[in-house]
Design an enzyme around this catalytic site. Structure first.
Site, mmCIF file in Angstrom:
data_model
loop_
_atom_site.group_PDB
_atom_site.id
_atom_site.type_symbol
_atom_site.label_atom_id
_atom_site.label_comp_id
_atom_site.label_asym_id
_atom_site.label_seq_id
_atom_site.Cartn_x
_atom_site.Cartn_y
_atom_site.Cartn_z
ATOM 1 N N LYS A 55 0.846 -1.203 0.000
ATOM 2 C CA LYS A 55 0.000 0.000 0.000
ATOM 3 C C LYS A 55 0.874 1.244 0.000
ATOM 4 O O LYS A 55 0.623 2.203 -0.738
ATOM 5 C CB LYS A 55 -0.931 -0.016 1.227
ATOM 6 N N GLN A 99 -4.187 -1.520 9.695
ATOM 7 C CA GLN A 99 -4.202 -2.869 9.116
ATOM 8 C C GLN A 99 -4.811 -3.864 10.108
ATOM 9 O O GLN A 99 -4.384 -3.934 11.255
ATOM 10 C CB GLN A 99 -2.769 -3.277 8.730
ATOM 11 N N ASP A 122 -10.718 3.147 4.583
ATOM 12 C CA ASP A 122 -11.194 1.766 4.455
ATOM 13 C C ASP A 122 -12.725 1.707 4.450
ATOM 14 O O ASP A 122 -13.309 0.676 4.123
ATOM 15 C CB ASP A 122 -10.658 0.897 5.610
#
Ligand code: NDP
Length: 293
Positions: A55, A99, A122
């Site tokens: 990412k 994460q 997200d």
């Protein structure tokens, strides 16, 4: 019958990343803005380390800034929340991702809810979940958004199609179902308690598999010509003792029946990071009152 068309997520994601890179360069030139993503990684999980590194690399390749924060597995929840608050207050950070999974002593929900809703790239914060289900503007979860881009590129208008989503997780199954509903599909959400899943799948023009069980969905569950999006990523050891990745769809059987299908790897996977970059760009534009396109 000829084999299904392969839906090439890798190439689609590359093109999307190029488009994002061009828009990022424009934003810098015209408004002096550089979208910034903060990636928070707790602990040493090898898969999570790879995901976060990818990412960060793709963020920089798109011309964005990337701030990584590696924290020890024994960090307390309050220390982690303090890191989130720091990034919430930092104007150069437009998107924050934590994460998952987090260590057991940290309640993931508390962390997700602490992220500023406008920086929740997200799309897991309950305000973004609510926005998605009520059709309001928000940030859309990356994997579901990636699935929809591939579907719309393959099929065009989805109005009236029967879509079956297998899996009802908060991060994949449920948001995909919401997006399909918004695209005027008739949506069925299947899960571990669904009765006669093969028959449910046989009625589908579109199957989205998000289960986490290798090759569970067989070729004879698929209506001829249906479009298949395989979100599953499962590591298996094959007959020759080699480790490889497979999806939730039995690909070799499905390709003989379906109209179009995503491979694993090279299907949905690459779309997830591209959509994360897209969300970071959108978040930067909205936070600075700049046009998104
Ligand atoms: P979860 O484990 O959170 O959810 C799995 C879902 O599958 C649950 O709703 C569960 O039902 C359902 N399920 C389990 N067994 C069956 C069964 N036998 N029949 C029908 N449904 C079943 O997984 P995620 O949603 O997080 O992930 C799903 C898959 O997608 C995984 O392989 C994951 O690695 C992959 N993934 C891929 C991404 C990408 O970028 N390509 C991103 C995120 C995930 P119930 O609710 O009843 O337990």
């Amino acid at each position: 019958m000829t084999d299904a068309r392969l839906i090439d997520g890798k190439t689609f994601a590359e093109k999307l990343r190029e488009k994002i890179k061009r828009r990022t360069a424009d934003l810098k030139a015209t408004d002096g803005l550089v979208p910034g993503l903060a990636a928070v990684l707790v602990g040493e999980d090898p898969a999570s380390q790879i995901y976060v590194r990818n990412k960060e690399i793709q963020c920089v390749e798109a011309g964005m800034s990337s701030v990584g924060r590696r924290l020890p597995a024994n960090i307390s929840e309050s220390e982690l929340l303090a890191t989130i608050m720091e990034f919430n207050a930092e104007p150069a950070v437009n998107g924050i991702l934590v994460q998952l999974p987090l260590p057991d002593h940290i309640i993931a929900k508390n962390v997700i809810e602490a992220i500023d809703v406008t920086k929740d790239v997200d799309g897991f914060n309950h305000l973004n979940v609510g926005a998605l289900s009520s059709g309001e503007e928000g940030l859309i979860p990356c994997t579901p958004r990636g699935c929809m881009l591939l579907l719309e590129d393959t099929l065009g208008d989805l109005t009236g199609m029967n879509a079956v989503v297998v899996g009802r997780s908060n991060i994949v199954g449920k948001p995909i179902a919401q997006l399909l509903l918004a695209a005027n599909c008739t949506v069925t959400i299947a899960h571990s308690q669904t009765q006669n899943l093969p028959d449910v799948c046989r009625k589908a023009d579109i199957i989205i598999a998000a289960v986490g069980r290798p090759r569970m969905i067989r070729g004879n569950w698929i209506k001829p010509g249906a479009t298949i999006i395989d979100v599953g990523i499962n590591r298996i050891t094959d007959e020759k003792g080699k480790t490889r990745l497979v999806g939730d769809i039995h690909f070799d059987e499905a390709i003989k029946v379906a109209g179009a299908i995503t491979p694993v790897p090279g299907g949905v996977g690459p779309m997830t990071i591209a959509c994360l970059l897209e969300n970071t760009l959108i978040a930067c534009c909205r936070q600075n009152d700049v046009e998104e396109e």
